[in-house]
Design a protein around this motif. Structure first.
Motif, PDB file in Angstrom:
ATOM      1  N   GLY A  17       0.806  -1.212   0.000  1.00  0.00           N
ATOM      2  CA  GLY A  17       0.000   0.000   0.000  1.00  0.00           C
ATOM      3  C   GLY A  17       0.842   1.267   0.000  1.00  0.00           C
ATOM      4  O   GLY A  17       0.306   2.375   0.011  1.00  0.00           O
ATOM      5  N   ASN A  18       2.172   1.114  -0.014  1.00  0.00           N
ATOM      6  CA  ASN A  18       3.057   2.273  -0.069  1.00  0.00           C
ATOM      7  C   ASN A  18       3.074   2.848  -1.482  1.00  0.00           C
ATOM      8  O   ASN A  18       2.891   2.132  -2.464  1.00  0.00           O
ATOM      9  CB  ASN A  18       4.484   1.892   0.340  1.00  0.00           C
ATOM     10  CG  ASN A  18       4.578   1.487   1.793  1.00  0.00           C
ATOM     11  OD1 ASN A  18       3.782   1.919   2.616  1.00  0.00           O
ATOM     12  ND2 ASN A  18       5.551   0.653   2.112  1.00  0.00           N
ATOM     13  N   THR A  19       3.334   4.129  -1.584  1.00  0.00           N
ATOM     14  CA  THR A  19       3.387   4.786  -2.888  1.00  0.00           C
ATOM     15  C   THR A  19       4.650   4.376  -3.622  1.00  0.00           C
ATOM     16  O   THR A  19       5.755   4.510  -3.098  1.00  0.00           O
ATOM     17  CB  THR A  19       3.344   6.321  -2.716  1.00  0.00           C
ATOM     18  OG1 THR A  19       2.177   6.662  -1.971  1.00  0.00           O
ATOM     19  CG2 THR A  19       3.295   7.010  -4.067  1.00  0.00           C
ATOM     20  N   ASP A  20       4.470   3.871  -4.839  1.00  0.00           N
ATOM     21  CA  ASP A  20       5.596   3.454  -5.678  1.00  0.00           C
ATOM     22  C   ASP A  20       6.099   4.611  -6.535  1.00  0.00           C
ATOM     23  O   ASP A  20       7.294   4.794  -6.711  1.00  0.00           O
ATOM     24  CB  ASP A  20       5.169   2.295  -6.585  1.00  0.00           C
ATOM     25  CG  ASP A  20       6.283   1.811  -7.473  1.00  0.00           C
ATOM     26  OD1 ASP A  20       7.355   1.475  -6.935  1.00  0.00           O
ATOM     27  OD2 ASP A  20       6.095   1.790  -8.709  1.00  0.00           O
ATOM     28  N   ASN A  21       5.157   5.397  -7.084  1.00  0.00           N
ATOM     29  CA  ASN A  21       5.513   6.556  -7.893  1.00  0.00           C
ATOM     30  C   ASN A  21       4.323   7.497  -7.969  1.00  0.00           C
ATOM     31  O   ASN A  21       3.216   7.137  -7.577  1.00  0.00           O
ATOM     32  CB  ASN A  21       5.996   6.147  -9.294  1.00  0.00           C
ATOM     33  CG  ASN A  21       4.909   5.499 -10.112  1.00  0.00           C
ATOM     34  OD1 ASN A  21       3.970   6.158 -10.544  1.00  0.00           O
ATOM     35  ND2 ASN A  21       5.021   4.199 -10.337  1.00  0.00           N
ATOM     36  N   VAL A  22       4.573   8.691  -8.471  1.00  0.00           N
ATOM     37  CA  VAL A  22       3.539   9.704  -8.622  1.00  0.00           C
ATOM     38  C   VAL A  22       3.664  10.281 -10.031  1.00  0.00           C
ATOM     39  O   VAL A  22       4.767  10.540 -10.502  1.00  0.00           O
ATOM     40  CB  VAL A  22       3.706  10.826  -7.563  1.00  0.00           C
ATOM     41  CG1 VAL A  22       2.715  11.948  -7.796  1.00  0.00           C
ATOM     42  CG2 VAL A  22       3.565  10.269  -6.160  1.00  0.00           C
ATOM     43  N   ILE A  23       2.526  10.458 -10.689  1.00  0.00           N
ATOM     44  CA  ILE A  23       2.482  11.126 -11.987  1.00  0.00           C
ATOM     45  C   ILE A  23       1.872  12.511 -11.757  1.00  0.00           C
ATOM     46  O   ILE A  23       0.766  12.633 -11.233  1.00  0.00           O
ATOM     47  CB  ILE A  23       1.630  10.360 -13.022  1.00  0.00           C
ATOM     48  CG1 ILE A  23       2.079   8.910 -13.163  1.00  0.00           C
ATOM     49  CG2 ILE A  23       1.603  11.102 -14.357  1.00  0.00           C
ATOM     50  CD1 ILE A  23       3.383   8.710 -13.849  1.00  0.00           C
ATOM     51  N   VAL A  24       2.623  13.550 -12.133  1.00  0.00           N
ATOM     52  CA  VAL A  24       2.171  14.930 -11.949  1.00  0.00           C
ATOM     53  C   VAL A  24       1.833  15.512 -13.316  1.00  0.00           C
ATOM     54  O   VAL A  24       2.673  15.507 -14.216  1.00  0.00           O
ATOM     55  CB  VAL A  24       3.261  15.781 -11.254  1.00  0.00           C
ATOM     56  CG1 VAL A  24       2.794  17.216 -11.094  1.00  0.00           C
ATOM     57  CG2 VAL A  24       3.631  15.182  -9.899  1.00  0.00           C
ATOM     58  N   GLY A  25       0.595  15.986 -13.465  1.00  0.00           N
ATOM     59  CA  GLY A  25       0.157  16.621 -14.703  1.00  0.00           C
ATOM     60  C   GLY A  25       0.454  18.108 -14.670  1.00  0.00           C
ATOM     61  O   GLY A  25       0.122  18.789 -13.696  1.00  0.00           O
ATOM     62  N   ILE A  26       1.082  18.609 -15.726  1.00  0.00           N
ATOM     63  CA  ILE A  26       1.506  20.007 -15.807  1.00  0.00           C
ATOM     64  C   ILE A  26       0.982  20.609 -17.106  1.00  0.00           C
ATOM     65  O   ILE A  26       1.001  19.962 -18.155  1.00  0.00           O
ATOM     66  CB  ILE A  26       3.047  20.102 -15.787  1.00  0.00           C
ATOM     67  CG1 ILE A  26       3.596  19.575 -14.472  1.00  0.00           C
ATOM     68  CG2 ILE A  26       3.513  21.523 -16.053  1.00  0.00           C
ATOM     69  CD1 ILE A  26       5.107  19.459 -14.457  1.00  0.00           C
ATOM     70  N   TYR A  27       0.547  21.871 -17.022  1.00  0.00           N
ATOM     71  CA  TYR A  27       0.130  22.608 -18.212  1.00  0.00           C
ATOM     72  C   TYR A  27       0.692  24.019 -18.135  1.00  0.00           C
ATOM     73  O   TYR A  27       0.747  24.629 -17.063  1.00  0.00           O
ATOM     74  CB  TYR A  27      -1.398  22.686 -18.310  1.00  0.00           C
ATOM     75  CG  TYR A  27      -1.858  23.555 -19.459  1.00  0.00           C
ATOM     76  CD1 TYR A  27      -1.862  23.070 -20.759  1.00  0.00           C
ATOM     77  CD2 TYR A  27      -2.250  24.863 -19.239  1.00  0.00           C
ATOM     78  CE1 TYR A  27      -2.254  23.873 -21.818  1.00  0.00           C
ATOM     79  CE2 TYR A  27      -2.652  25.675 -20.300  1.00  0.00           C
ATOM     80  CZ  TYR A  27      -2.649  25.168 -21.585  1.00  0.00           C
ATOM     81  OH  TYR A  27      -3.034  25.967 -22.632  1.00  0.00           O
ATOM     82  N   GLY A  28       1.105  24.536 -19.283  1.00  0.00           N
ATOM     83  CA  GLY A  28       1.562  25.914 -19.347  1.00  0.00           C
ATOM     84  C   GLY A  28       1.404  26.464 -20.743  1.00  0.00           C
ATOM     85  O   GLY A  28       1.431  25.716 -21.726  1.00  0.00           O
ATOM     86  N   LYS A  29       1.215  27.777 -20.818  1.00  0.00           N
ATOM     87  CA  LYS A  29       1.071  28.420 -22.118  1.00  0.00           C
ATOM     88  C   LYS A  29       1.692  29.809 -22.047  1.00  0.00           C
ATOM     89  O   LYS A  29       1.530  30.523 -21.065  1.00  0.00           O
ATOM     90  CB  LYS A  29      -0.408  28.533 -22.496  1.00  0.00           C
ATOM     91  CG  LYS A  29      -0.618  29.030 -23.899  1.00  0.00           C
ATOM     92  CD  LYS A  29      -2.063  28.928 -24.311  1.00  0.00           C
ATOM     93  CE  LYS A  29      -2.175  29.390 -25.753  1.00  0.00           C
ATOM     94  NZ  LYS A  29      -3.449  29.117 -26.343  1.00  0.00           N
ATOM     95  N   SER A  30       2.431  30.149 -23.102  1.00  0.00           N
ATOM     96  CA  SER A  30       3.006  31.482 -23.244  1.00  0.00           C
ATOM     97  C   SER A  30       2.785  31.921 -24.685  1.00  0.00           C
ATOM     98  O   SER A  30       2.124  31.221 -25.456  1.00  0.00           O
ATOM     99  CB  SER A  30       4.497  31.466 -22.896  1.00  0.00           C
ATOM    100  OG  SER A  30       5.230  30.771 -23.893  1.00  0.00           O
TER     101      SER A  30
END
Length: 148
Positions: A17-30
C-alpha cells in the motif's frame, strides 16, 4: 511561463500500500509555447529519507517542474506547419513530444521571423526549427533540477 498543476496520480504497491511513484500533470502556455506533460516521479527523485507521503501537492509539483529542463532536450520533433498571409509565411507551429519511462510531454511551439536571425521564415528547415525551439526552451526552463 506560468505552469499549473493539473493532476497528481499516486501508484500504490499492492503488497504494502506504499506509494511506488507519482504522476504529476503540468500545463503551461506562453506566447511561444503550449506544454502538456505528465511527469513520473519515483523514489530516487526524492531526497534521502523522504517518502511520497512526506510531500505536499506543491512539493510534488516542484519536483515535476524541476524535471522539465532534464527532459525537454530529448523532445522528438514530429511536424511543423507554416501559416501564410498574403502568400507569404508569417509564422510556424512546431509539434514535439516525448515518451520517457512513464513521462509524457507534448509541446507546441509558435515561431515567427524574430526567432530566425539568419534566414527568412519561408526558408527554414527542420534543423532550424529544432534549434530555435531549443534556444527559447533554454530561456524558459533553465536547468535547475533539485530533490525535495
Amino acid at each position: 511561463m506560468d505552469l499549473i498543476n493539473r493532476s497528481i496520480q499516486y501508484t500504490l504497491l499492492p503488497e504494502t500500500g506504499n506509494t511506488d511513484n507519482v504522476i504529476v500533470g503540468i500545463y503551461g502556455k506562453s506566447d511561444k509555447f503550449e506544454i502538456n506533460a505528465n511527469l513520473k516521479i519515483v523514489a530516487d527523485d526524492l531526497a534521502e529519507g523522504t517518502t511520497f507521503d512526506d510531500l505536499s501537492k506543491k512539493q510534488l509539483f516542484v519536483l515535476a517542474t524541476n524535471r522539465l529542463p532534464e527532459l525537454l532536450p530529448n523532445l522528438a520533433y514530429t511536424n511543423y506547419q507554416f501559416f501564410v498571409q498574403n502568400d507569404a509565411p508569417v509564422r510556424l507551429t512546431a509539434y514535439s513530444n516525448l515518451s520517457n519511462n512513464g513521462s509524457y510531454i507534448t509541446l507546441n511551439s509558435t515561431l515567427d521571423q524574430s526567432d530566425f536571425t539568419d534566414k527568412t521564415i519561408g526558408s527554414v528547415g527542420y534543423e532550424d526549427v529544432k534549434t530555435a525551439v531549443k534556444t527559447i526552451l533554454n530561456q524558459e526552463f533553465p536547468e535547475s533540477p533539485t530533490k525535495a
